[in-house]
Design a protein around this motif. Structure first.
Motif, PDB file in Angstrom:
ATOM      1  N   TYR A  86       0.857  -1.177   0.000  1.00  0.00           N
ATOM      2  CA  TYR A  86       0.000   0.000   0.000  1.00  0.00           C
ATOM      3  C   TYR A  86       0.899   1.236   0.000  1.00  0.00           C
ATOM      4  CZ  TYR A  86      -4.102  -2.862   1.017  1.00  0.00           C
ATOM      5  OH  TYR A  86      -5.124  -3.779   0.928  1.00  0.00           O
ATOM      6  N   PRO A  87       0.399   2.387  -0.381  1.00  0.00           N
ATOM      7  CA  PRO A  87       1.235   3.593  -0.349  1.00  0.00           C
ATOM      8  C   PRO A  87       1.863   3.796   1.025  1.00  0.00           C
ATOM      9  CG  PRO A  87      -0.803   4.045  -1.518  1.00  0.00           C
ATOM     10  CD  PRO A  87      -0.953   2.673  -0.925  1.00  0.00           C
ATOM     11  N   GLY A 281       6.845  12.133 -15.684  1.00  0.00           N
ATOM     12  CA  GLY A 281       7.915  12.165 -14.703  1.00  0.00           C
ATOM     13  C   GLY A 281       7.624  11.431 -13.416  1.00  0.00           C
ATOM     14  N   SER A 282       6.375  11.033 -13.199  1.00  0.00           N
ATOM     15  CA  SER A 282       6.010  10.357 -11.950  1.00  0.00           C
ATOM     16  C   SER A 282       6.190   8.849 -12.081  1.00  0.00           C
ATOM     17  CB  SER A 282       4.565  10.671 -11.572  1.00  0.00           C
ATOM     18  OG  SER A 282       4.390  12.054 -11.326  1.00  0.00           O
ATOM     19  N   GLN A 340      -4.506  11.950  -5.793  1.00  0.00           N
ATOM     20  CA  GLN A 340      -3.805  13.132  -5.275  1.00  0.00           C
ATOM     21  C   GLN A 340      -3.615  13.053  -3.766  1.00  0.00           C
ATOM     22  OE1 GLN A 340      -6.620  15.913  -6.973  1.00  0.00           O
ATOM     23  NE2 GLN A 340      -5.163  16.562  -8.563  1.00  0.00           N
ATOM     24  N   ARG A 341      -4.560  12.439  -3.055  1.00  0.00           N
ATOM     25  CA  ARG A 341      -4.438  12.303  -1.600  1.00  0.00           C
ATOM     26  C   ARG A 341      -3.401  11.266  -1.195  1.00  0.00           C
ATOM     27  NH1 ARG A 341     -10.099  12.026  -1.778  1.00  0.00           N
ATOM     28  NH2 ARG A 341      -9.964   9.759  -1.404  1.00  0.00           N
ATOM     29  N   GLU A 342      -3.357  10.138  -1.913  1.00  0.00           N
ATOM     30  CA  GLU A 342      -2.639   8.981  -1.409  1.00  0.00           C
ATOM     31  C   GLU A 342      -1.262   8.771  -2.025  1.00  0.00           C
ATOM     32  OE1 GLU A 342      -4.948   5.415  -1.311  1.00  0.00           O
ATOM     33  OE2 GLU A 342      -6.814   6.470  -0.878  1.00  0.00           O
ATOM     34  N   LEU A 343      -0.969   9.421  -3.146  1.00  0.00           N
ATOM     35  CA  LEU A 343       0.291   9.164  -3.843  1.00  0.00           C
ATOM     36  C   LEU A 343       1.051  10.462  -4.096  1.00  0.00           C
ATOM     37  CD1 LEU A 343      -1.226   6.666  -6.425  1.00  0.00           C
ATOM     38  CD2 LEU A 343       0.259   6.046  -4.519  1.00  0.00           C
ATOM     39  N   ARG A 344       2.335  10.323  -4.308  1.00  0.00           N
ATOM     40  CA  ARG A 344       3.182  11.477  -4.597  1.00  0.00           C
ATOM     41  C   ARG A 344       3.380  11.596  -6.105  1.00  0.00           C
ATOM     42  NH1 ARG A 344       8.069  11.056  -0.064  1.00  0.00           N
ATOM     43  NH2 ARG A 344       6.722  11.215   1.806  1.00  0.00           N
ATOM     44  N   TRP A 345       3.296  12.850  -6.590  1.00  0.00           N
ATOM     45  CA  TRP A 345       3.368  13.092  -8.025  1.00  0.00           C
ATOM     46  C   TRP A 345       4.408  14.161  -8.323  1.00  0.00           C
ATOM     47  CZ3 TRP A 345       0.621   9.564 -10.573  1.00  0.00           C
ATOM     48  CH2 TRP A 345      -0.442   8.962  -9.912  1.00  0.00           C
ATOM     49  N   VAL A 346       5.176  13.940  -9.377  1.00  0.00           N
ATOM     50  CA  VAL A 346       6.139  14.939  -9.841  1.00  0.00           C
ATOM     51  C   VAL A 346       5.421  16.060 -10.563  1.00  0.00           C
ATOM     52  CG1 VAL A 346       8.119  15.341 -11.361  1.00  0.00           C
ATOM     53  CG2 VAL A 346       8.010  13.249  -9.975  1.00  0.00           C
TER      54      VAL A 346
END
Length: 430
Positions: A86-87, A281-282, A340-346
């Motif tokens: 999980y994240p 990039g993510s 957008q809440r649970e994962l990190r994005w470039v």
């Protein structure tokens, strides 16, 4: 014999190849412009798949069929040990080795669960094993697992259930779920491995099958009528395999075997929604992550296509058992917010494409009456919905195709075929 196969999904391909290998003259009718059924690339957009599909190491007949048609599973599939990260959490991960030992080691090493939860899962699994992975067919998965610790139900049972059966645990068949666990977790080394497509889905089977079948495959041709004898749109055959959807099969068989058709028509369906997001990039920390479903969090899994040989920055979010989201709408927006809440994005993710398969699978509920494979002498059904121990999976479809081909051969050996059906033999033999 001259045999018609109606439908060129994985079941139809499986039946057609087995029949051709047995020396029969086959014709495969497919209403779509391409083979593959629901497990294919999107027509006109081969870089997109019609939903995200997963195979596992236990899918031996599917893997054998791919090899037979010239697709090397080692090249087109990425094999990973079963893991449900999980994240921000490692989740359950099974190490290599004998299945019972690997399962016990993986569960005991799960640092995210308290020891009592780990021991509770092992005790339950031992009980299922002792009973031969059988239970009261009237039980739901939620009822079967009611005594399991909460973290186990939340992080393992519920996501595995909806992934394998495409039916939420409170409505899903416990008996079918146990069979999935038996084959995946306890049927041999590597059986639980995840096999993730790293080529467009049509390259796994549909494309190689199209080349292998050649002129025997008639694309863009929907069968309008089936008559005893057997005549398919007026063309005479010695036997017929209905490898189309249950809806189409019921339509074609209704005048010949009304009881069978009624059982097929009674099946209910569960949808699957796949939301593709794009974020240049993510990347995810793993090719696949599990996600915790909630009232405002539709997706249960996300796949990083950049790590699977696909387009970098493309992510497939899968919403199984998606009927509530089909009814209420707004699934893509909810998935975007969840991402957008649970994962990190470039870079900020955006919705790229939404694919909704409203009849992705039959609803795999307790005590479900599924139609038998044999409709009448010389007339067989092949599909993931026919009576059997498996849910609507690719392996279930392939095995159904093999069984139908064997049934056609058995009918021929006993003289039950077009002649038997035309003379009024029983039409709904189980």
């Amino acid at each position: 014999m001259k045999v018609a196969v109606v439908g060129a999904g994985w079941a139809g391909i499986s039946a057609a190849v087995a029949l051709a290998d047995a020396g029969h003259d086959i014709a495969v009718f497919e209403m779509a412009p391409q083979a593959g059924g629901r497990a294919r690339s999107v027509a006109g957009e081969p870089d997109y798949d019609n939903g995200q599909h997963i195979l596992i190491g236990a899918y031996r007949d599917s893997l054998a069929l791919m090899r037979h048609l010239g697709a090397d599973p080692e090249q087109v599939l990425k094999r990973l040990p079963l893991a449900l990260p999980y994240p921000g959490e490692p989740g359950l991960c099974l190490p290599p080795g004998p299945p019972l030992i690997a399962f016990a080691r993986g569960v005991l090493a799960h640092g995210g669960w308290p020891l009592s939860a780990r021991l509770g899962l092992l005790a339950a699994a031992g009980s299922w094993l002792a009973r031969g992975f059988r239970c009261d067919p009237r039980l739901s998965v939620a009822e079967l697992c009611a005594g399991l610790p909460g973290p186990v139900k939340r992080d393992l049972v519920e996501p595995l259930c909806v992934a394998a059966l495409n039916t939420p645990a409170p409505q899903a068949s416990a008996q079918v779920f146990l069979r999935v666990l038996k084959d995946a977790l306890f049927s041999g080394a590597g059986s639980a491995d995840l096999l993730l497509p790293r080529r467009p889905l049509s390259e796994l089977l549909a494309g190689p099958a199209t080349a292998w079948l050649g002129k025997r495959l008639r694309l863009g041709q929907r069968v309008q009528r089936l008559e005893s004898g057997w005549r398919v749109d007026g063309e005479a055959f010695d036997a017929v395999v209905l490898a189309c959807t249950s809806v189409e099969a019921a339509r074609l068989a209704n005048s010949i075997a009304p009881d069978w058709a009624a059982t097929a028509q009674a099946l209910r369906f569960e949808p699957i929604i796949t939301v593709y997001l794009n974020s240049p990039g993510s990347a995810l920390p793993a090719p696949m992550l599990a996600l915790r479903e909630g009232p405002d969090a539709p997706a249960q899994f996300v796949f990083d296509h950049g790590q699977l040989g696909g387009a970098p920055g493309r992510f497939a979010f899968v919403v199984s058992g998606a009927a509530p989201w089909v009814d209420r709408g707004g699934c893509a927006e909810a998935v975007l917010a969840q991402a957008q809440r649970e994962l990190r994005w470039v870079t900020p993710p955006v919705v790229d494409k939404v694919l909704t398969e409203k009849r992705a699978t039959f609803a795999c509920t307790p005590g479900l009456a599924r139609p038998p494979a044999r409709i009448a002498p010389g007339l067989w059904a092949a599909g993931d919905y026919v009576d059997g121990p498996y849910p609507a999976t690719l392996e279930g479809a392939v095995r159904a195709g093999l069984a139908a081909a064997q049934g056609v051969g058995a009918d021929a050996a006993t003289g039950a075929g077009a002649k038997g059906a035309a003379s009024g033999s029983p039409t709904n033999t189980p």
